[in-house]
Scaffold this active site. Structure first.
Site: not given
Length: 296
Positions: A168, A236
């Site tokens: 990811k 983030k």
């Protein structure tokens, strides 16, 4: 399988609803009452707490914004989940956090998978997400019927905890670089006086075409940035991939630059906008007043 779903945000709500449509009973918990009301309207069962949601579940899924949220909720999950429960974290967190959760789960006799997703709000609504899972193969096989209700690309990325999160992180790197390249191309085309709609038709049909360009085309054309995936969250994620790459000894020369551009956009007050708002950063650098942009 009885599912406890923790986190009913932009993506979590439609994902839980797709599981309901597939026939799985879902008990959900989140902090906002209107999101619990939405779950109830879709046929799910609202819970008053994480403990209430988890207590009788066969599978617990967390879909939360960031590492601190996941770590905090995981403590409650593991305090109340029965041994043998399958705990799947579908949030995007660091590979190290996923490894920590796997260890903590094993100590409680709970099975654990990290299974982040890609595809944004549209993919969550359509049930066409990409699911990248890490953890024991037997647990992945057990979870596959649930994943099939959520996505069209479902892949076991490895047995090591954090394997899914590592993939990811790579995904978020590619998406951010692709968005930045699209934003730069759009400003270049506009500044050159080219018909932008026609130009994007051509680009989409050639090697420059991408899912990012297809999904975000209207954001670029209309300069609208209602959040499907917020800059705050991509900031983030870029922190995750740059830290993980440093740990692995992998250089990210372009990724490092784009991470800085995402951080700059956030510092300029655009963190709540969709990540296609990287266009605003390029416009600022090109002398285009950002007040011309249409924002939610």
């Amino acid at each position: 399988m009885r599912i406890a779903w923790i986190g009913l945000g932009i993506m979590g709500s439609p994902m839980a609803e797709n599981l309901l449509k597939a026939g799985h009973p879902v008990t959900g918990y989140t902090l906002e009452q209107h999101k619990l009301d939405r779950l109830a309207a879709a046929g799910g069962t609202p819970a008053a707490s994480v403990a209430d949601a988890v207590r009788d579940a066969d599978v617990v899924v967390t879909m939360l914004p960031a590492d601190p949220d996941v770590t905090a909720v995981a403590g409650e999950v593991l305090a109340h989940a029965a041994p043998g429960t399958l705990y799947i974290d579908m949030s995007t967190v660091s590979p190290a956090t996923a490894a920590h959760l796997a260890t903590a789960s094993a100590a409680k006799g709970v099975r654990f998978l990290d299974a982040p997703v890609s595809g944004g709000e549209a993919g969550a609504l359509e049930g066409t997400l990409s699911v990248m899972a890490g953890g024991p193969a037997d647990d992945f096989r057990a979870a596959k019927p649930l994943f099939a209700a959520l996505g069209t690309t479902v892949v076991h990325c490895g047995s090591a905890p954090g394997s899914g999160q590592t993939v990811k992180a790579a995904n978020q790197l590619i998406v951010a670089v692709n968005l930045q390249a699209c934003a730069e191309a759009v400003v270049f085309l506009r500044k050159s006086g080219v018909d932008l709609d026609a130009a994007l038709d051509v680009l989409a049909g050639g090697l420059a075409g991408s899912t990012v360009l297809a999904r975000k085309r209207h954001n670029f054309l209309d300069r609208t940035y209602a959040p499907g995936f917020r800059i705050d969250l991509h900031h983030k994620d870029m922190g995750i991939v740059t830290a993980a790459a440093r740990e692995a000894g992998a250089a990210l020369p372009v990724g490092g630059v784009v991470a800085g551009l995402v951080a700059a956009l956030r510092a300029q007050g655009d963190g709540a906008l969709d990540h296609s708002a990287l266009l605003r950063g390029v416009e600022r650098l090109s002398g285009i007043p950002t007040e011309e942009c249409t924002c939610p």
